[in-house]
Scaffold this motif. Sequence first.
Motif, short mmCIF file in Angstrom:
data_model
loop_
_atom_site.label_atom_id
_atom_site.label_comp_id
_atom_site.label_asym_id
_atom_site.label_seq_id
_atom_site.Cartn_x
_atom_site.Cartn_y
_atom_site.Cartn_z
N CYS A 78 0.49 -1.54 0.24
CA CYS A 78 0.08 -0.26 0.13
C CYS A 78 0.69 1.81 0.25
N SER A 79 1.85 1.04 0.46
CA SER A 79 3.08 2.01 0.31
C SER A 79 3.91 2.31 -0.47
N TRP A 80 3.15 1.65 -1.57
CA TRP A 80 4.22 1.76 -2.92
C TRP A 80 3.91 2.50 -4.05
N ASP A 81 5.08 2.90 -4.95
CA ASP A 81 4.44 3.86 -5.63
C ASP A 81 3.95 3.63 -6.77
N GLY A 82 2.69 4.00 -7.27
CA GLY A 82 1.55 4.19 -7.67
C GLY A 82 0.12 3.00 -7.35
N VAL A 83 0.53 2.81 -6.13
CA VAL A 83 -0.62 1.58 -6.07
C VAL A 83 -1.56 2.73 -4.84
N LEU A 84 -2.38 2.20 -4.95
CA LEU A 84 -4.11 2.88 -3.87
C LEU A 84 -4.16 1.28 -3.21
N CYS A 85 -4.49 1.66 -1.26
CA CYS A 85 -5.48 0.53 -1.38
C CYS A 85 -6.78 0.99 -0.75
N ASP A 86 -7.48 0.22 0.02
CA ASP A 86 -8.81 1.07 0.32
C ASP A 86 -8.39 0.78 2.19
N ARG A 87 -8.39 2.14 2.54
CA ARG A 87 -8.24 2.44 3.48
C ARG A 87 -8.74 1.57 4.94
N GLY A 88 -10.59 0.70 4.47
CA GLY A 88 -10.81 0.07 5.38
C GLY A 88 -10.45 -1.49 5.59
N THR A 89 -9.98 -1.72 4.14
CA THR A 89 -9.53 -3.42 3.67
C THR A 89 -8.30 -3.38 3.25
N GLY A 90 -7.42 -2.60 3.22
CA GLY A 90 -6.20 -2.11 3.04
C GLY A 90 -5.70 -3.76 0.89
N HIS A 91 -7.39 -3.75 1.04
CA HIS A 91 -6.69 -4.37 -0.36
C HIS A 91 -6.66 -3.17 -1.68
N VAL A 92 -6.02 -3.71 -2.85
CA VAL A 92 -5.14 -2.78 -3.97
C VAL A 92 -6.78 -2.18 -4.37
N ILE A 93 -7.12 -1.07 -4.98
CA ILE A 93 -8.28 -0.19 -5.56
C ILE A 93 -7.62 -0.08 -7.11
N GLY A 94 -6.29 0.72 -6.99
CA GLY A 94 -6.15 1.35 -8.22
C GLY A 94 -4.89 1.29 -8.45
N LEU A 95 -4.25 1.33 -9.48
CA LEU A 95 -3.03 0.66 -9.74
C LEU A 95 -2.41 1.50 -11.06
N ASP A 96 -1.65 3.35 -10.51
CA ASP A 96 -1.34 3.99 -11.55
C ASP A 96 -0.03 3.46 -12.18
N LEU A 97 0.38 2.89 -13.37
CA LEU A 97 1.53 2.80 -13.67
C LEU A 97 2.07 2.96 -15.19
N SER A 98 1.23 4.67 -15.03
CA SER A 98 1.69 5.22 -16.39
C SER A 98 2.51 5.92 -16.29
N SER A 99 2.94 5.83 -17.78
CA SER A 99 4.97 6.55 -17.93
C SER A 99 6.19 5.65 -16.88
N SER A 100 6.25 4.26 -17.02
CA SER A 100 6.36 3.42 -16.33
C SER A 100 7.69 3.05 -16.30
N TYR A 101 7.71 3.34 -18.09
CA TYR A 101 8.60 2.09 -19.17
C TYR A 101 8.73 1.20 -18.77
#
Length: 845
Positions: A78-101
């Motif tokens: 949840c602390s990784w670059d580009g990763v978004l977690c749900d505050r309640g469950t901790g599940h990964v709900i967002g991933l932004d790897l745009s322009s990441s080579y």
Amino acid sequence: MGSSMCLFIPILLPFFLLMSDFLNTCSSFSTQPLCSESESLALLQFKQSFKINVSDSHNPFAYPKVSSWNSGKNNDCCSWDGVLCDRGTGHVIGLDLSSSYLYGSINSSSSLFHLVHLQELNLAHNNFKDSQIPPSIRYLSNLTHLNLSYSSFSGQVPPEILELSKLVPHILANLSSLMYLRLESCGLYGEFPTEVFKLPKLQSLYVGYNQKLTGYLPEFNSSSPLRFLSLANSSFSGFIPTSLGHLSNLIYLSLGSNNFGGQIPFSLANLTQLIWLDLSFNAFNPQTLSWLGKQTKLTYLNLQYINSNGDIPSSLKNLTQLTVLFLGGNQLTGQIPSWLVNFTHLTRLCLYDNNFSGLVNFGLFLKLENLSFLYLSNVHLSFPINSTFNTNIPKLHLLALVACNLTEFPIFLRYQHELEYLHLWKNKIHGQIPKWIFNVGKETLELLDLSHNFLTGFESFNHTPLVLPWASLLYLILDSNKLHGSLPVPPPSILFYSVKQNTLTGEISPLFCYLSSIDYLDLSHNNLSGMLPQCLSNLSTLLSLNLQKNNFHGTLPTTYREGCSLKFMDVSYNQLEGQVTRSLSNCKMLEILLLGNNRFIDIFPSWLGKLQMLRALSLRSNSFHGAIGKPKSNLEFPKLQIIDVSHNKFTGIETEYEKIQDFLIVVDLSNNRFEGEISEGIGNLKGLHLLNLSNNILTGRIPFSLGNLSELEALDLSKNQLSGEIPQQLLQLTFLEVFNVSNNNLTGPIPQGQQFSTFENNSYLGNTRLCGSPLTKKCNIPETSTQPPLISKQGEDSKFPSKSDWVVIMMGYGSGLIIGFIIGHNLSIRELEQFAKKFGRRRYK
Ligand SMILES: *[C@@H]1O[C@H](CO)[C@@H](O)[C@H](O)[C@H]1NC(C)=O
Ligand SMILES: *[C@@H]1O[C@H](CO)[C@@H](O)[C@H](O)[C@H]1NC(C)=O
Ligand SMILES: *[C@@H]1O[C@H](CO)[C@@H](O)[C@H](O)[C@H]1NC(C)=O
Ligand SMILES: *[C@@H]1O[C@H](CO)[C@@H](O)[C@H](O)[C@H]1NC(C)=O
Ligand SMILES: *[C@@H]1O[C@H](CO)[C@@H](O)[C@H](O)[C@H]1NC(C)=O
Ligand SMILES: *[C@@H]1O[C@H](CO)[C@@H](O)[C@H](O)[C@H]1NC(C)=O
Ligand SMILES: *[C@@H]1O[C@H](CO)[C@@H](O)[C@H](O)[C@H]1NC(C)=O
Ligand SMILES: *[C@@H]1O[C@H](CO)[C@@H](O)[C@H](O)[C@H]1NC(C)=O
Ligand SMILES: *[C@@H]1O[C@H](CO)[C@@H](O)[C@H](O)[C@H]1NC(C)=O
Ligand SMILES: *[C@@H]1O[C@H](CO)[C@@H](O)[C@H](O)[C@H]1NC(C)=O
Ligand SMILES: *[C@@H]1O[C@H](CO)[C@@H](O)[C@H](O)[C@H]1NC(C)=O
Ligand SMILES: *[C@@H]1O[C@H](CO)[C@@H](O)[C@H](O)[C@H]1NC(C)=O
């Protein structure tokens, strides 16, 4: 959804999945519960499936976000670059790897698709090496945002993407740059988002051929750049908005075969750039075609079945670019205009099913040199008398002159060597079919329909049998003429051959054995005789055989083999004899078997009970005898709906059937020697429309449970020895039209009211102790005193009783069931209409 038939056209991805920027600050969402190990692992595996290729992005802000991901100390994803977690469950709900080579390919087994909680996914500006978007995208069912722009995906967008139900409305409606969207024939369903019509850059929208897709047209903005709009063959409804006429760039408009109603707006007159216009098969209100005329660029105009009336307006004169003009199926009146002669580009012209008046010189159509397809009906025609036609007359491929009162074959046909379809049915053509007709489309003719005329035979063919010469003929329909002499033999190419309702005589030629493609053969209602050729049972392609009402004798052919494809067989009204060939049990597809009115002598063919598809069986008026036995297998006619064993010598009613279909619709056991009581279990046959038990030796009471047969239209219990009262429960039968209990030993009051007020004396005659209207004898007792309460007894006796409960019926219903497989033939529309008329439910209220 997502069938392989889907006609996806490759879409330019940069335009397609462009979504708003999101998650650009996701690295700041870091105070959250730890992510799950499995999601962490999935992300790491995803990372490992790519190389970092710096040469690959032109974005100055690009950097390899995944390089900070690791399985060591900081393994909270949840602390990784580009990763978004749900505050309640901790599940990964967002991933932004745009322009990441990211550089590498992606496939259906990618661990990305384990991140099933994802709502937003941005992989824009990477290089996925022309991967296809994997169908596994469907597992990310909660996706609301997907951005794959500039990421080197290629190929087709997988239909599975449409399963992302949360995504679809947004994905389409937010595509502010979308210019071209083609989703035809993709099994889309549900309501189409109207926002899509309004996308500011959209020029081409094709969403037709999705029959379950509903929706409405919005108000259009005159600044819309729409040029191509096709919704054909879907389920859009509502009105066509006047503002559609503001789409001045429109060149292609196809709204055919939907459920649009109301008026066609006059504003369509302003769509002067239109090249293609199809409004056919919609339920518009009657109105004239006066809005047409300024669309002078039209090449295709299809206005079939739009309920238009009035004359063809002279403003249409200017549409001289038309190649296709379909105006059939309206209520147009007046003359067919002579200026059509100026539509020199026409290749297809359909004017059938209108109310045109006046005499039309057929020479008009012969001047349209490019015409290949002409469909007229109910038009009074005169033909040019020239005996030689110049070589410029059109070379027609389809000609239909239906119900035009033609009295002879038009001479110009002699010069039609490329004809494929010739419909001349429902005319008044008399006498012999001229010899020259054999040269009409000699190599090309696929369909010849001369039915419903007064034809007597083929000219000067004295030698028999006559083998017809057309090399490509598939469909030959000669029904309802006055053909006599021997039965013409169709060419070996034939699929469909019908000569019913003529007066043909003689035997079926053994040449019929060579019809190796035939699937439909109807020789019914003639005077054909002799034995049936044995080879008839070897025609392995035959689906439907109708020999009804001839004079055939001898036995049925006996060599039906494994793989027999017969679905329909009607040999009723002949003089066939002997046993029913047991080889018919190889015809596993058999749905309808009608053997009535012959001289078969056999026991009940319980061996047919294993035919899984059998829906109708008639043994009527033969010498079938004995008790109706229980089939050896326990399959017991699993689909039977119609059974008619009437007018035989069946006896007994003891046999009980454990499993009985509740979808029998016709049961006719009349005129046998059935004895004993009618069981209450008969009330379980909920689908019954007709029950005829008359002229047997039945005793006891009329079961109360008959009141549960809510579909019953005809009930005949006459000529038995039934006693007791007529149950009041029968008042519940609101569709009952025919009721006969005459000649029994019934007593007490006749039920009053409802359908019973429509039955007359003769329904009750021969029961001296019945009383009440319509009989003159008055009742002394109060009418309801001796009857049980009007409560359904259903369920009390669920065991199915006697065979008499499940037996047979009317032949008429039998032919109704043919619809299912006749529909495979293109030309059966007429027959279907006839069937529909005949079997459309009549309701009695
Ligand atoms: C897709 O993502 C890229 C990179 O983040 C962004 O520039 C672009 O605006 C996004 N497109 C849409 C339609 O959101
Ligand atoms: C996308 O559409 C949704 C719903 O119509 C709307 O709430 C959202 O703001 C739109 N996003 C963009 C970038 O237009
Ligand atoms: C999918 O891609 C991975 C590497 O990213 C590869 O190891 C695997 O073999 C591929 N699977 C298929 C079915 O192509
Ligand atoms: C990086 O990508 C370019 C094309 O975008 C390719 O030619 C090159 O081979 C890639 N480099 C590596 C190390 O894969
Ligand atoms: C998808 O969203 C629904 C409603 O927002 C939620 O109940 C469900 O748990 C989510 N599914 C997953 C796999 O996250
Ligand atoms: C039509 O579209 C233009 C440009 O997109 C916009 O400025 C205008 O408000 C729209 N008009 C209506 C009635 O929606
Ligand atoms: C056609 O367009 C013109 C000019 O925009 C307009 O005045 C007229 O009312 C329109 N006609 C119809 C029938 O909508
Ligand atoms: C047909 O077109 C001509 C010239 O293009 C025009 O003058 C005439 O008004 C049009 N006729 C109709 C009925 O629209
Ligand atoms: C066909 O068009 C020509 C030239 O425009 C015209 O003179 C002639 O009258 C038209 N024919 C008919 C039958 O309207
Ligand atoms: C055909 O003849 C019948 C009877 O004479 C007549 O009622 C009908 O209008 C005629 N049809 C045509 C198209 O001429
Ligand atoms: C019929 O003959 C007349 C006079 O010979 C001729 O003008 C006309 O073009 C011919 N019609 C056809 C269809 O050949
Ligand atoms: C008719 O029914 C009565 C009883 O209702 C019975 O006594 C009589 O025998 C029956 N008659 C016949 C012919 O069955």
